[in-house]
Design an enzyme around this catalytic site. Structure first.
Site, PDB file in Angstrom:
ATOM      1  N   THR A   1      54.185 -61.173   4.968  1.00  9.40           N
ATOM      2  CA  THR A   1      53.256 -61.613   5.996  1.00  9.40           C
ATOM      3  C   THR A   1      51.993 -61.883   5.187  1.00  9.40           C
ATOM      4  OG1 THR A   1      51.845 -61.019   7.920  1.00  9.40           O
ATOM      5  CG2 THR A   1      52.810 -59.166   6.765  1.00  9.40           C
ATOM      6  N   ASP A   2      50.956 -62.777   5.739  1.00  6.81           N
ATOM      7  CA  ASP A   2      49.778 -63.089   5.077  1.00  6.81           C
ATOM      8  C   ASP A   2      48.968 -61.989   5.575  1.00  6.81           C
ATOM      9  OD1 ASP A   2      49.515 -63.693   7.975  1.00  6.81           O
ATOM     10  OD2 ASP A   2      48.523 -65.559   7.711  1.00  6.81           O
ATOM     11  N   GLU A   3      49.115 -61.318   6.477  1.00  7.13           N
ATOM     12  CA  GLU A   3      48.469 -60.224   7.031  1.00  7.13           C
ATOM     13  C   GLU A   3      48.099 -59.087   5.854  1.00  7.13           C
ATOM     14  OE1 GLU A   3      48.878 -58.321  10.924  1.00  7.13           O
ATOM     15  OE2 GLU A   3      49.977 -60.466  11.546  1.00  7.13           O
TER      16      GLU A   3
ATOM     17  N   TYR B   1      50.561 -51.673  10.614  1.00  2.50           N
ATOM     18  CA  TYR B   1      51.594 -52.766  10.375  1.00  2.50           C
ATOM     19  C   TYR B   1      51.273 -53.266   8.945  1.00  2.50           C
ATOM     20  CZ  TYR B   1      53.676 -57.291  10.510  1.00  2.50           C
ATOM     21  OH  TYR B   1      54.505 -58.526  10.174  1.00  2.50           O
TER      22      TYR B   1
ATOM     23  N   LYS C   1      53.299 -53.244   5.382  1.00  2.00           N
ATOM     24  CA  LYS C   1      54.022 -54.642   4.752  1.00  2.00           C
ATOM     25  C   LYS C   1      53.331 -54.778   3.362  1.00  2.00           C
ATOM     26  CE  LYS C   1      56.359 -57.152   6.322  1.00  2.00           C
ATOM     27  NZ  LYS C   1      57.944 -57.211   6.851  1.00  2.00           N
TER      28      LYS C   1
HETATM   29  P1  NAD Z   1      61.002 -59.122  15.433  1.00  2.00           P
HETATM   30  O1  NAD Z   1      59.996 -57.871  15.913  1.00  2.00           O
HETATM   31  O2  NAD Z   1      61.264 -60.162  16.633  1.00  2.00           O
HETATM   32  O3  NAD Z   1      62.258 -58.336  15.074  1.00  2.00           O
HETATM   33  C1  NAD Z   1      62.691 -57.404  14.265  1.00  2.00           C
HETATM   34  C2  NAD Z   1      64.213 -57.074  14.409  1.00  2.00           C
HETATM   35  O4  NAD Z   1      64.250 -56.000  13.322  1.00  2.00           O
HETATM   36  C3  NAD Z   1      64.673 -56.600  15.620  1.00  2.00           C
HETATM   37  O5  NAD Z   1      65.853 -57.236  15.798  1.00  2.00           O
HETATM   38  C4  NAD Z   1      64.885 -54.971  15.447  1.00  2.00           C
HETATM   39  O6  NAD Z   1      66.137 -54.760  16.184  1.00  2.00           O
HETATM   40  C5  NAD Z   1      65.035 -55.078  13.701  1.00  2.00           C
HETATM   41  N1  NAD Z   1      64.741 -53.739  13.299  1.00  2.00           N
HETATM   42  C6  NAD Z   1      63.701 -52.928  13.551  1.00  2.00           C
HETATM   43  N2  NAD Z   1      63.945 -51.711  13.165  1.00  2.00           N
HETATM   44  C7  NAD Z   1      65.178 -51.939  12.373  1.00  2.00           C
HETATM   45  C8  NAD Z   1      65.652 -50.812  11.390  1.00  2.00           C
HETATM   46  N3  NAD Z   1      65.113 -49.529  11.160  1.00  2.00           N
HETATM   47  N4  NAD Z   1      67.054 -51.124  11.299  1.00  2.00           N
HETATM   48  C9  NAD Z   1      67.753 -52.503  11.665  1.00  2.00           C
HETATM   49  N5  NAD Z   1      67.076 -53.355  12.268  1.00  2.00           N
HETATM   50  C10 NAD Z   1      65.827 -53.061  12.761  1.00  2.00           C
HETATM   51  O7  NAD Z   1      60.375 -59.487  14.135  1.00  2.00           O
HETATM   52  P2  NAD Z   1      59.946 -61.068  13.784  1.00  2.00           P
HETATM   53  O8  NAD Z   1      58.737 -61.431  14.340  1.00  2.00           O
HETATM   54  O9  NAD Z   1      61.187 -61.782  13.792  1.00  2.00           O
HETATM   55  O10 NAD Z   1      59.695 -60.637  12.178  1.00  2.00           O
HETATM   56  C11 NAD Z   1      60.820 -60.710  11.113  1.00  2.00           C
HETATM   57  C12 NAD Z   1      59.886 -60.287   9.830  1.00  2.00           C
HETATM   58  O11 NAD Z   1      59.107 -61.256   9.538  1.00  2.00           O
HETATM   59  C13 NAD Z   1      59.271 -58.967   9.839  1.00  2.00           C
HETATM   60  O12 NAD Z   1      59.370 -58.474   8.592  1.00  2.00           O
HETATM   61  C14 NAD Z   1      57.734 -59.335   9.924  1.00  2.00           C
HETATM   62  O13 NAD Z   1      56.945 -58.643   9.184  1.00  2.00           O
HETATM   63  C15 NAD Z   1      57.645 -60.900   9.282  1.00  2.00           C
HETATM   64  N6  NAD Z   1      56.854 -61.667   9.685  1.00  2.00           N
HETATM   65  C16 NAD Z   1      56.488 -61.997  10.818  1.00  2.00           C
HETATM   66  C17 NAD Z   1      55.570 -62.936  11.281  1.00  2.00           C
HETATM   67  C18 NAD Z   1      55.374 -63.184  12.858  1.00  2.00           C
HETATM   68  O14 NAD Z   1      54.553 -63.988  13.054  1.00  2.00           O
HETATM   69  N7  NAD Z   1      55.896 -62.910  13.796  1.00  2.00           N
HETATM   70  C19 NAD Z   1      55.087 -63.698  10.486  1.00  2.00           C
HETATM   71  C20 NAD Z   1      55.161 -63.286   9.047  1.00  2.00           C
HETATM   72  C21 NAD Z   1      56.261 -62.526   8.406  1.00  2.00           C
HETATM   73  P1  TYD Z   2      49.524 -61.459  17.454  1.00  2.00           P
HETATM   74  O1  TYD Z   2      50.436 -62.287  17.986  1.00  2.00           O
HETATM   75  O2  TYD Z   2      49.622 -60.109  17.687  1.00  2.00           O
HETATM   76  O3  TYD Z   2      49.553 -61.415  15.784  1.00  2.00           O
HETATM   77  P2  TYD Z   2      48.698 -60.957  14.633  1.00  2.00           P
HETATM   78  O4  TYD Z   2      47.719 -59.862  15.161  1.00  2.00           O
HETATM   79  O5  TYD Z   2      49.968 -60.310  13.810  1.00  2.00           O
HETATM   80  O6  TYD Z   2      48.032 -62.179  14.049  1.00  2.00           O
HETATM   81  O7  TYD Z   2      47.913 -61.717  17.647  1.00  2.00           O
HETATM   82  C1  TYD Z   2      47.462 -63.108  17.350  1.00  2.00           C
HETATM   83  C2  TYD Z   2      45.935 -62.966  17.627  1.00  2.00           C
HETATM   84  O8  TYD Z   2      45.820 -63.142  18.821  1.00  2.00           O
HETATM   85  C3  TYD Z   2      45.343 -61.587  16.948  1.00  2.00           C
HETATM   86  O9  TYD Z   2      44.183 -62.259  16.698  1.00  2.00           O
HETATM   87  C4  TYD Z   2      45.134 -60.895  18.477  1.00  2.00           C
HETATM   88  C5  TYD Z   2      45.204 -62.035  19.301  1.00  2.00           C
HETATM   89  N1  TYD Z   2      45.586 -61.523  20.654  1.00  2.00           N
HETATM   90  C6  TYD Z   2      44.880 -61.491  22.105  1.00  2.00           C
HETATM   91  O10 TYD Z   2      43.848 -61.978  22.221  1.00  2.00           O
HETATM   92  N2  TYD Z   2      45.534 -61.214  23.124  1.00  2.00           N
HETATM   93  C7  TYD Z   2      46.861 -60.799  23.073  1.00  2.00           C
HETATM   94  O11 TYD Z   2      47.359 -60.231  24.325  1.00  2.00           O
HETATM   95  C8  TYD Z   2      47.493 -60.591  22.081  1.00  2.00           C
HETATM   96  C9  TYD Z   2      49.009 -60.370  21.898  1.00  2.00           C
HETATM   97  C10 TYD Z   2      46.858 -60.999  20.911  1.00  2.00           C
END
Ligand code: NAD
Ligand code: TYD
Length: 346
Positions: A125-127, A150, A154
């Site tokens: 992630t970019d975070e 988190y 990462k």
């Molecule tokens: P999500 O929370 O929707 O899904 C995570 C999945 O991992 C779930 O199906 C969960 O059951 C599984 N899981 C968790 N712990 C586990 C374990 N110990 N063993 C096996 N499975 C396990 O997450 P997402 O939003 O789909 O993100 C997927 C990946 O992409 C993550 O690595 C996250 O850091 C990365 N990512 C997410 C975003 C975003 O905006 N959501 C952006 C950039 C990167």
């Molecule tokens: P989020 O979707 O949790 O992603 P991330 O924190 O990983 O960027 O949140 C996106 C942005 O929205 C973040 O600045 C936090 C804000 N946010 C709210 O203001 N209210 C909310 O209920 C949530 C879930 C996020």
């Protein structure tokens, strides 16, 4: 090609599984997922009966299971999504974040090293770059400066993955994407939470002043980038994947309220997230110039598609919002609202 996907029952992992099976008849997918609160087999219903897809219920932190899988199945590549992926939960309960994101990644890397895996795509992630002042943009060599449990986990797992390339020659690629949105996203993240609250006519809880900036990437664009890197990415490299769409949270929430026909008065400001990163911004120049990938879905279209999906799938929302979600919502939001009221009264 046989791919072991971890976390394929989550939001992005399931989109990747659906995309790969639909777009390449030669692909076979093994999906290893523990089915935490975020894992949902309903996300995989469109592919569940495919002979090229298999689900394995299990934990990436289990070395015997992971090693056995690599030994028996001999996948060509691992695409590693499994993670505890939510900042707010990582603040409320940090332990599982470090367990899965660090120990789990280590367990996979170690098995991949021993079994000489062909390619390891570590999805990050970019975070990890932390909050950036305007007009900075993080390129892949930008310093890591994570703020939350988190993002720290990462950043740690990115470094671990890279060390396996530098030390053991494991063919690792690290990807860092910006904030994803789209269908099937668990309603704890900003966009699906606001959409599902808006569709119920509820309140839209914005943290602090809502002027924090995120770059938005439609989930299918992210998955297409991962598919491209699996094929064309250079081993040992890091690739940013951005949506070229930076917006303040308040603007995103206003658009969702308007699309749902809710008055702006439903937007409520609640107590801010501790350690809240003000602005994420990344440069995707490297993946664009090396592979030709670029995002295809603009924010307006992506948001409209996403709202339409949630509108058409009330049963999915209802099921994921029952049970554990309620106690999470209570812990994360009701205390925030109460705290703000108390502060105003004092
Ligand atoms: P999500 O929370 O929707 O899904 C995570 C999945 O991992 C779930 O199906 C969960 O059951 C599984 N899981 C968790 N712990 C586990 C374990 N110990 N063993 C096996 N499975 C396990 O997450 P997402 O939003 O789909 O993100 C997927 C990946 O992409 C993550 O690595 C996250 O850091 C990365 N990512 C997410 C975003 C975003 O905006 N959501 C952006 C950039 C990167
Ligand atoms: P989020 O979707 O949790 O992603 P991330 O924190 O990983 O960027 O949140 C996106 C942005 O929205 C973040 O600045 C936090 C804000 N946010 C709210 O203001 N209210 C909310 O209920 C949530 C879930 C996020």
């Amino acid at each position: 090609m046989k791919i072991l996907v971890t976390g394929g029952a989550g939001f992005i992992g399931s989109a990747f599984v659906r995309l790969m099976l639909a777009s390449d008849p030669a692909v076979r997918i093994l999906n290893l997922d523990k089915l935490t609160y975020a894992g949902n087999l309903e996300n995989l219903e469109p592919v569940a009966s495919s002979p090229r897809y298999r689900f394995i219920s299990g934990d990436i932190c289990d070395p015997a299971l992971v090693d056995r899988l690599l030994l028996d199945e001999k996948p060509d590549a691992v695409v590693h999504f499994a993670a505890e992926s939510h900042v707010d939960r990582s603040i409320l309960t940090p332990a599982p974040v470090f367990e899965t994101n660090l120990r789990g990644t280590f367990t996979l890397l170690e098995a991949a090293r021993v079994r000489r895996l062909g390619r390891f795509l570590h999805v990050s992630t970019d975070e990890v770059y932390g909050s950036l002042e305007e007009p900075l943009e993080a390129s892949e060599d930008f310093p890591l400066n994570p703020s939350s449990p988190y993002s720290a986990s990462k950043a740690g797992s990115d470094l671990l993955a890279r060390s396996y390339f530098l030390t053991y020659g494991l063919p690792v690629i690290v990807t860092r994407a910006s904030n994803n949105y789209g269908p099937y996203q668990f309603p704890e993240k900003l966009i699906p939470l606001m959409i599902s609250n808006a569709l119920e006519g509820g309140s839209l809880p914005v943290y602090g002043d809502g002027m924090q900036v995120r770059d938005w990437l439609y989930v299918d664009d992210h998955c297409r980038a991962l598919r491209t890197l699996l094929e064309k990415g250079r081993e040992g490299e890091i690739y940013n994947i951005g949506g070229s769409c930076s917006l303040p949270n308040l603007e995103v929430v206003r658009r969702i309220a308007a699309a749902a026909g809710l008055p702006a008065s439903r937007i409520t400001h609640v107590v801010d997230r501790p350690g809240h990163d003000r602005r994420y911004a990344l440069s995707s120049r490297k993946i664009v110039s090396e592979t030709g990938w670029r995002p295809q879905v603009g924010f307006e279209e992506g948001l409209a598609r996403t709202i339409e999906w949630y509108r058409s799938n009330p049963g999915w929302i209802e099921r994921v919002k029952s049970g554990e979600y309620r106690s999470y919502y209570q812990r994360n939001y009701l205390d925030r609202e109460r705290e703000l009221r108390d502060a105003r009264r004092a």
